[in-house]
Enzyme design. Structure first.
Site, PDB file in Angstrom:
ATOM      1  N   HIS A 527       0.839  -1.202   0.000  1.00  0.00           N
ATOM      2  CA  HIS A 527       0.000   0.000   0.000  1.00  0.00           C
ATOM      3  C   HIS A 527       0.878   1.259   0.000  1.00  0.00           C
ATOM      4  O   HIS A 527       0.702   2.154  -0.827  1.00  0.00           O
ATOM      5  CB  HIS A 527      -0.911  -0.031   1.237  1.00  0.00           C
ATOM      6  N   GLU A 528       1.841   1.309   0.915  1.00  0.00           N
ATOM      7  CA  GLU A 528       2.709   2.493   0.994  1.00  0.00           C
ATOM      8  C   GLU A 528       3.527   2.630  -0.279  1.00  0.00           C
ATOM      9  O   GLU A 528       3.704   3.720  -0.805  1.00  0.00           O
ATOM     10  CB  GLU A 528       3.620   2.421   2.219  1.00  0.00           C
ATOM     11  N   GLU A 589      -5.792   6.465  -1.926  1.00  0.00           N
ATOM     12  CA  GLU A 589      -5.778   5.393  -0.932  1.00  0.00           C
ATOM     13  C   GLU A 589      -6.331   4.097  -1.527  1.00  0.00           C
ATOM     14  O   GLU A 589      -5.833   3.011  -1.236  1.00  0.00           O
ATOM     15  CB  GLU A 589      -6.593   5.790   0.305  1.00  0.00           C
ATOM     16  N   ASP A 593      -4.561   0.612  -1.909  1.00  0.00           N
ATOM     17  CA  ASP A 593      -5.087  -0.632  -1.326  1.00  0.00           C
ATOM     18  C   ASP A 593      -5.092  -1.767  -2.351  1.00  0.00           C
ATOM     19  O   ASP A 593      -4.671  -2.889  -2.054  1.00  0.00           O
ATOM     20  CB  ASP A 593      -6.534  -0.415  -0.830  1.00  0.00           C
TER      21      ASP A 593
HETATM   22 ZN   LIG Z   1      -2.352   5.284   2.437  1.00  0.00          ZN
END
Ligand SMILES: [Zn+2]
Length: 690
Positions: A527-528, A589, A593
């Protein structure tokens, strides 16, 4: 994700900037027969069987399937607006930190760490002294505000407040120059609202109107507590609401603020003075202790012009009221019960909270806020020792490797763009656990004056930030404290950071099987990492500069894919027939994800390809456990008020959609659970970015 000192603890995570990862596509291996699967239990694997609801159909609602048991067994405590697995991890950390602090309080050692954290915590828990001080800690600030009668005295008040990070009208701090990441410059940004977002002032639905009405009454009550006469407080509350509404109208929306080009304007010192000629900037820079500030970026020139005009259209008496309120609302949480309870009433209204956190928890949190890298030192010694760091490092390396493989084979990316993307991945920096050098907190603390400690900590943080301006970028800095159950990616640094607090069970353990560590934590790493390549991060180049490195045709494909994700999430209903997720606000985001989960899945497959025998637990394959472990990191119960606040103000989708959205977008999930075409978890249309 999810969702930001000097001692002898050292680490060596600093990767050379030129690290090269395996960019070659996986070679197709000739399948060789494997021995029969090895039976283990779900508990041995690291999966929480009791958290599941196996009566739910995984192809209809995988969130319920993975989390139904947890949700039934974990009602929201009265002092929380949300209860989830992250909070449970935070709770574990809170108890660890409490033990450390109580020990330091009972018998403070003579070393700097123990002396300082003990003084801060002791003063916070000394409620008798706090009651006795009552409103007094605000007096010096309010005295400066009381003198406001013209531009000069207004500037003097801004200096006093801003030096303690009480943001009226705007805020300032250090930032890397978006277009030259080697430079640290001063940033000036919109700020100065008492409600969570501009939309609360200008939005026209019934719920927001109700909150505004509550807020005005709350301002009035708080000001009476601070010593204002009732009639004056009533007038002041009207002034506050009018001024804050004007500030809100000038402010950018959260969606606008996701566009780096919209929040970057190098105007320099002269340009700022020209945009806001009624603020005495020379006096301001001198007053805050940084007279030589030159390089300045403002998020919005229009905003600065607007607040300048506002300083003229509003009378000094109204400014006095607004600034008084800024002091009162900023300091109330640190004052006696009557102030604290009134500020809590607003949190209740906004988040549906039933009661305050116990004092000790708030004091542990406050110590972490103020002295995080002191408190972090004993924390990592207890909770992140041994081979935890190496194990996490391995996951990070493998997930990066999966991205390398992915980049090498992406069909929609042309070679010129691919080359820069690979360079960006190669240069991506990571820090794991805790900083290689600890922050030094060089300010005095008292064990009997809590508000003074808080002001000193705010003053320190303000100077620490501003001191970065004009200096080389510090790549060892952590923007979160070590116990934080969170992680981040920084576009200007091209860096991802995983504090020790998130590398804990049930998300991560050396005792869990790979499928679980990769499902729960590999997905966070992915994710990061994907943030470096989401709709926002992808606008920054390998060196952290805002520069377009995308060919036109590849950028077009990328944007279309991002829109697909946005459209999918915008269909998710928060309440049936009520508000929906904001797919644009949450786009980065959501892309992270989906991409993160996919990378973690690929990385884990590569790791397991070498394994002798597959593992099976209670009938679940490793792939199935990977997805269950992922979903179980998101098990959540949330109050409706808080859900609504989150949807309006937060870039992250609600927990259940962070499970359903990515799993609907990864066909490997539907394959693993054999979901039929047309079932919820195997939609006809799948959005793919990374
Ligand atoms: Zn994030």
């Amino acid at each position: 994700v999810i969702l930001p000192s000097l001692s002898v603890v050292s680490c060596h995570h600093a990767k050379p900037a030129t690290a090269v990862y395996d960019f070659e596509p996986d070679t197709v291996e000739v399948a060789k027969p494997k021995p029969p699967a090895k039976e283990i239990t779900l508990a041995q694997a690291g999966v929480n069987a009791s958290w599941m609801d196996r009566s739910a159909d995984p192809c209809t609602d995988f969130y319920k399937f993975s989390c139904g048991g947890w949700m039934a067994a974990n009602p929201i405590p009265a002092d929380y607006s949300t209860w989830d697995v992250t909070r449970q991890m935070e709770e574990d950390n809170l108890s660890t930190l409490k033990d450390l602090l109580e020990k330091a309080k009972a018998a403070p050692a003579t070393d700097e760490v123990s002396t300082k954290i003990s003084a801060f915590y002791t003063a916070c828990t000394d409620e008798a002294a706090i009651e006795k001080a009552d409103a007094k800690p605000m007096a010096p600030m309010l005295a400066v505000v009381a003198k406001v009668k013209d531009s000069k005295s207004l500037t003097a008040a801004l200096i006093e407040l801003h030096s303690h990070r009480m943001w009226a009208l705007f805020d300032i701090g250090a930032q890397q120059d978006f277009k030259d990441a080697t430079q640290v410059i001063t940033g000036v940004d919109q700020d100065g609202l008492g409600l969570p977002d501009r939309d609360y002032y200008v939005g026209d639905d019934k719920h927001l109107a109700e909150i505004r009405e509550f807020y005005v009454a709350h301002v009035e009550k708080s000001l009476v507590l601070a010593g204002m006469k009732p009639a004056a407080a009533k007038q002041a509350a009207t002034d506050v609401m009018r001024i804050e509404t004007e500030i809100a109208k000038l402010s950018q929306t959260r969606v606008e603020r996701r566009d780096p080009y919209k929040v970057y304007n190098r105007v320099e010192r002269d340009g700022l003075a020209k945009a806001a000629p009624h603020i005495d900037w020379d006096a301001y820079w001198k007053g805050i202790g940084f007279p030589d500030v030159k390089a300045i970026s403002v998020t919005s020139v229009e905003y600065v012009k607007g607040i300048d005009a506002l300083t003229q259209s509003e009378k000094p008496a109204a400014w006095k009221n607004y600034l008084t309120w800024t002091v009162v609302r900023s300091m109330s949480p640190w004052l006696s019960k009557r102030f604290d309870e009134e500020q809590f009433a607003l949190q209740q209204k906004l988040q549906g909270l039933k009661q305050q956190l116990p004092r000790w928890k708030r004091c542990v949190n406050a110590t972490d806020d103020a002295l995080g890298e002191l408190l972090g030192q004993p924390y990592v010694a207890v909770k992140f020792s041994g081979d935890s760091k190496d194990l996490a490092e391995g996951v990070v390396t493998n997930v990066k490797g999966a991205m390398g493989t992915e980049l090498a084979s992406l069909a929609w990316m042309d070679d010129a763009t691919r080359k820069v993307a690979q360079e960006k991945l190669g240069k991506m920096f990571d820090q794991i656990g805790y900083p290689s050098k600890w922050r030094v907190y060089d300010f005095k603390l008292s064990s009997s004056d809590y508000a003074a400690n808080w002001l000193a900590a705010q003053g320190f943080e303000f100077r620490r930030q501003m001191n970065k301006v004009g200096k080389p970028v510090d790549r060892t800095e952590f923007q979160m404290t070590p116990p934080t159950v969170n992680a981040y990616y920084d576009s200007s640094l091209n860096e991802m950071v995983f504090p020790a607090g998130i590398l804990q069970p049930p998300a991560f353990s050396k005792d869990f099987i790979d499928a679980v560590n990769y499902g729960a934590t590999g997905s966070t790493v992915g994710h990061e990492l994907t943030h470096g390549f989401d709709d926002e991060g992808a606008q920054f180049d390998p060196d952290g500069n805002l520069r377009n490195w995308w060919s036109e045709s590849t950028a077009k494909e990328f944007k279309a894919d991002g829109k697909c994700v946005s459209a999918l999430y915008s269909t998710f209903e928060v309440t049936p027939g009520g508000i929906k997720e904001n797919g644009d606000l949450t786009n980065g985001e959501n892309i992270a994800d989906i991409g993160g989960l996919k990378l973690a899945f690929a990385a884990y497959h590569k790791v397991r390809a070498k394994a002798d025998a597959a593992l099976v637990a209670d009938g679940f394959s490793e792939d199935q456990m990977f997805f269950i472990a992922y979903a179980q990191t998101w098990c959540t119960n949330e109050r409706p008020e808080r859900e609504e606040e989150q949807v309006r103000t937060n870039e992250h989708s609600l927990a259940r959609f962070r499970v359903l959205g990515p799993l609907q977008s990864i066909p490997a999930f539907a394959d693993t659970f054999q979901c039929k075409a047309g079932s919820v978890m195997r939609p006809a249309k799948v959005c793919t970015v990374w």
